[in-house]
Structures are given as C-alpha cells and as structure tokens.
Design a protein around this motif. Structure first.
Motif, PDB file in Angstrom:
ATOM      1  N   GLN A   1     -21.529  10.187  -8.126  1.00 56.99           N
ATOM      2  CA  GLN A   1     -20.099  10.478  -7.974  1.00 56.99           C
ATOM      3  C   GLN A   1     -19.670   9.992  -6.596  1.00 56.99           C
ATOM      4  OE1 GLN A   1     -21.504  14.021  -7.304  1.00 56.99           O
ATOM      5  NE2 GLN A   1     -19.947  14.987  -6.094  1.00 56.99           N
ATOM      6  N   GLN A   2     -18.438   9.479  -6.541  1.00 62.94           N
ATOM      7  CA  GLN A   2     -17.989   8.865  -5.309  1.00 62.94           C
ATOM      8  C   GLN A   2     -17.620   9.953  -4.299  1.00 62.94           C
ATOM      9  OE1 GLN A   2     -15.534   5.597  -6.236  1.00 62.94           O
ATOM     10  NE2 GLN A   2     -16.302   4.541  -4.448  1.00 62.94           N
ATOM     11  N   GLN A   3     -18.150   9.826  -3.076  1.00 63.74           N
ATOM     12  CA  GLN A   3     -17.895  10.827  -2.046  1.00 63.74           C
ATOM     13  C   GLN A   3     -16.513  10.658  -1.428  1.00 63.74           C
ATOM     14  OE1 GLN A   3     -20.104  13.136  -0.509  1.00 63.74           O
ATOM     15  NE2 GLN A   3     -22.119  12.606  -1.300  1.00 63.74           N
ATOM     16  N   VAL A   4     -15.999   9.435  -1.447  1.00 66.34           N
ATOM     17  CA  VAL A   4     -14.675   9.142  -0.890  1.00 66.34           C
ATOM     18  C   VAL A   4     -13.869   8.440  -1.975  1.00 66.34           C
ATOM     19  CG1 VAL A   4     -13.382   7.942   0.894  1.00 66.34           C
ATOM     20  CG2 VAL A   4     -15.626   8.912   1.437  1.00 66.34           C
ATOM     21  N   LYS A   5     -12.735   9.044  -2.336  1.00 62.57           N
ATOM     22  CA  LYS A   5     -11.901   8.490  -3.404  1.00 62.57           C
ATOM     23  C   LYS A   5     -10.678   7.826  -2.796  1.00 62.57           C
ATOM     24  CE  LYS A   5     -13.597  11.587  -6.882  1.00 62.57           C
ATOM     25  NZ  LYS A   5     -13.413  12.771  -7.701  1.00 62.57           N
ATOM     26  N   GLN A   6     -10.449   6.583  -3.174  1.00 60.94           N
ATOM     27  CA  GLN A   6      -9.386   5.769  -2.579  1.00 60.94           C
ATOM     28  C   GLN A   6      -8.388   5.337  -3.636  1.00 60.94           C
ATOM     29  OE1 GLN A   6     -10.929   2.562  -0.181  1.00 60.94           O
ATOM     30  NE2 GLN A   6      -8.953   1.554   0.037  1.00 60.94           N
ATOM     31  N   SER A   7      -7.105   5.360  -3.261  1.00 59.65           N
ATOM     32  CA  SER A   7      -6.053   4.894  -4.174  1.00 59.65           C
ATOM     33  C   SER A   7      -4.898   4.318  -3.355  1.00 59.65           C
ATOM     34  CB  SER A   7      -5.553   6.059  -5.037  1.00 59.65           C
ATOM     35  OG  SER A   7      -4.970   7.057  -4.219  1.00 59.65           O
ATOM     36  N   PRO A   8      -4.118   3.411  -3.929  1.00 58.33           N
ATOM     37  CA  PRO A   8      -4.304   2.798  -5.246  1.00 58.33           C
ATOM     38  C   PRO A   8      -5.348   1.687  -5.206  1.00 58.33           C
ATOM     39  CG  PRO A   8      -2.408   1.830  -4.174  1.00 58.33           C
ATOM     40  CD  PRO A   8      -2.944   2.867  -3.224  1.00 58.33           C
ATOM     41  N   GLN A   9      -5.664   1.151  -6.347  1.00 53.76           N
ATOM     42  CA  GLN A   9      -6.629   0.066  -6.422  1.00 53.76           C
ATOM     43  C   GLN A   9      -5.999  -1.232  -5.921  1.00 53.76           C
ATOM     44  OE1 GLN A   9      -8.392  -0.097 -10.296  1.00 53.76           O
ATOM     45  NE2 GLN A   9      -9.750  -1.781  -9.792  1.00 53.76           N
ATOM     46  N   SER A  10      -4.695  -1.401  -6.192  1.00 57.60           N
ATOM     47  CA  SER A  10      -3.984  -2.572  -5.698  1.00 57.60           C
ATOM     48  C   SER A  10      -2.550  -2.195  -5.360  1.00 57.60           C
ATOM     49  CB  SER A  10      -4.014  -3.709  -6.723  1.00 57.60           C
ATOM     50  OG  SER A  10      -3.344  -3.323  -7.891  1.00 57.60           O
ATOM     51  N   LEU A  11      -1.953  -3.004  -4.497  1.00 62.37           N
ATOM     52  CA  LEU A  11      -0.643  -2.673  -3.954  1.00 62.37           C
ATOM     53  C   LEU A  11       0.087  -3.965  -3.623  1.00 62.37           C
ATOM     54  CD1 LEU A  11       0.970  -0.180  -3.025  1.00 62.37           C
ATOM     55  CD2 LEU A  11      -0.353  -0.201  -0.909  1.00 62.37           C
ATOM     56  N   ILE A  12       1.334  -4.051  -4.054  1.00 61.00           N
ATOM     57  CA  ILE A  12       2.162  -5.210  -3.726  1.00 61.00           C
ATOM     58  C   ILE A  12       3.405  -4.710  -3.002  1.00 61.00           C
ATOM     59  CG2 ILE A  12       3.453  -7.182  -4.620  1.00 61.00           C
ATOM     60  CD1 ILE A  12       1.645  -7.107  -7.098  1.00 61.00           C
ATOM     61  N   VAL A  13       3.681  -5.267  -1.831  1.00 63.28           N
ATOM     62  CA  VAL A  13       4.882  -4.896  -1.083  1.00 63.28           C
ATOM     63  C   VAL A  13       5.560  -6.166  -0.582  1.00 63.28           C
ATOM     64  CG1 VAL A  13       3.946  -2.666  -0.352  1.00 63.28           C
ATOM     65  CG2 VAL A  13       3.700  -4.656   1.147  1.00 63.28           C
ATOM     66  N   GLN A  14       6.825  -6.030  -0.257  1.00 60.00           N
ATOM     67  CA  GLN A  14       7.548  -7.125   0.359  1.00 60.00           C
ATOM     68  C   GLN A  14       7.299  -7.103   1.863  1.00 60.00           C
ATOM     69  OE1 GLN A  14       8.633  -8.802  -2.898  1.00 60.00           O
ATOM     70  NE2 GLN A  14       9.678  -9.578  -1.076  1.00 60.00           N
ATOM     71  N   LYS A  15       7.414  -8.267   2.464  1.00 56.66           N
ATOM     72  CA  LYS A  15       7.302  -8.368   3.926  1.00 56.66           C
ATOM     73  C   LYS A  15       8.234  -7.364   4.582  1.00 56.66           C
ATOM     74  CE  LYS A  15       8.255 -11.589   7.678  1.00 56.66           C
ATOM     75  NZ  LYS A  15       8.762 -12.930   8.044  1.00 56.66           N
ATOM     76  N   GLY A  16       7.714  -6.642   5.584  1.00 57.63           N
ATOM     77  CA  GLY A  16       8.501  -5.622   6.266  1.00 57.63           C
ATOM     78  C   GLY A  16       8.343  -4.238   5.679  1.00 57.63           C
ATOM     79  N   GLY A  17       7.783  -4.134   4.473  1.00 56.71           N
ATOM     80  CA  GLY A  17       7.563  -2.835   3.852  1.00 56.71           C
ATOM     81  C   GLY A  17       6.427  -2.074   4.513  1.00 56.71           C
TER      82      GLY A  17
END
Lengths: 113, 116
Positions: A1-17
């Motif tokens: 089982q994963q000791q550290v859980k990370q989210s989201p798996q992927s992320l898209i933002v505009q420049k400046g976001g």
C-alpha cells in the motif's frame, strides 16, 4: 500500500495559472517532506522541502503548504510558465528508518502558453 | 554540484541474462539508493545502502541484489532478468541524515532497461 498518496495524476493549466498538487500520508513519524521536479529524460531534482513544524515554505514561485493535523501537504506554483511543465513527485522521509524515502505516484503538469 | 552518474542511458537484454546496472556519485555521500520508476506507480525503492558493504531491502527487492564495495559506487544486479523488470531505473545518493536535518536525495538521469 502506498505510504504517500498524490493527486491529481495529471494537470493542465494556462500560463499564469496556479496549479496545486496534493499529497497525504498516514505515518506520523515522517519528518521531512521534499518535492521533486522531473523533466523528460532526466532524473528527479529537488525543488523545495519542508519540515512538519512549519506550515508554509516559499522558494521563488514555489510554495509548500503543510497541514500537520490533517497529514496533508501541497505544492503551489505561482504564475506558472510553460517551462514548469514536468512531472512532480512528493515524498516523505522517516518512519522507523531515517534513511528511507517514500514517494507519491507523480503528477504530470502541462502549462499551456 | 553533486553528480550521480549511471553507466548506461539505455540497455536491452534478454530474458534470463544477468544484468548489472552501475552508479557512481562524486560527493562522498554515505547513502545510496536504487529505485525503479513505472508510470502511475511513482518511484519504488528496490535497495539502499547506508555504508560500504551495508545494504537494506526496500519495498520491491525480489529478483534484485546489490553490491557496494566502495563508497562512491553502488551496483544493482538482476540475477535472471525477466520481462516484468523492464523499467526505468534510477540511482540516488544522499548524506546520512544528522539530527533533525533533512538530507535530500540527488538522482542520476536513469537507465531505461528493456528485457526481451
């Protein structure tokens, strides 16, 4: 089982976001929380790190927020740029072994121009 | 600047072969680590070493062994390579943590290993 859980798996933002990547852990013995940035074809490189007695740390455009009671921490990237497009990993050190690190599963960030 | 060098960027081997991955660091770090990186799984620790000739199993040691005869060099050995060991392998090093200090890991650029 994963000791550290990370989210989201992927992320898209505009420049400046402001992309935000979240991590959660269970082991209260963890005592050091680094974030790593990885570009394609390269190994991860340390970006910023925090200890649990601090609630926030800033280095340039990168900020870690740390909530010890919730056992959560997050990375914020201010005024994001296309050059920030990379995979980001959170990690935690410690437990019974101070030499050992536990990594999240990674977040692939794409900053669009 | 810390330099962690992995001997090969790309490697193709056959099932059943014994495979050696080499890693060298130039900063006199006590700790050295081997991870494998797979999409969606992040970095998983295979083995680490906190001193010459000392080693500890990580989370996924099965099918692997390591060797640390000199402080600067840490080798990962696939005893009998299998297709499910096709992956990106990352080596890292760090100072031994002292007191309450956190010591970051410094990574090499990885070896992409394909087992056919």
């Amino acid at each position: 089982q994963q000791q550290v859980k990370q989210s989201p798996q992927s992320l898209i933002v505009q420049k400046g976001g402001i992309p935000i990547i979240n991590c959660a852990y269970e082991n209260t013995a963890f005592d050091y929380f680094p974030w790593y940035q990885q570009f394609p074809g390269k190994g991860p490189a340390l970006l910023i790190a925090i200890r649990p007695d601090v609630s926030e740390k800033k280095e340039g455009r990168f900020t870690i927020s740390f909530n010890k009671s919730a056992k959560q921490f997050s990375l914020h990237i201010m005024d994001s740029q296309p050059g920030d497009s990379a995979t980001y990993f959170c990690a935690a050190r410690g437990g019974y072994n101070f030499n050992k690190f536990y990594f999240g599963s990674g977040t692939k960030l794409n900053v669009k121009p | 600047d810390v330099k962690v060098t992995q001997s090969s960027r790309y490697l193709v081997k056959r099932t059943g072969e014994k495979v050696f991955l080499e890693c060298v660091q130039d900063m006199d770090h006590e700790n050295m680590f081997w991870y494998r990186q797979d999409p969606g799984l992040g970095l998983r620790l295979i083995y680490f070493s906190y001193d010459v000739k000392m080693k500890e199993k990580g989370d996924i040691p099965e099918g692997y062994s390591v060797s640390r005869e000199k402080k600067e060099r840490f080798s990962l050995i696939l005893e009998s390579a299998s297709t499910n060991q096709t992956s990106m392998y990352l080596c890292a090093s760090s100072l031994r943590p002292g007191g309450t200090l956190g010591q970051p890991q410094h990574f090499g650029d990885g070896t992409r290993l394909s087992i056919l």
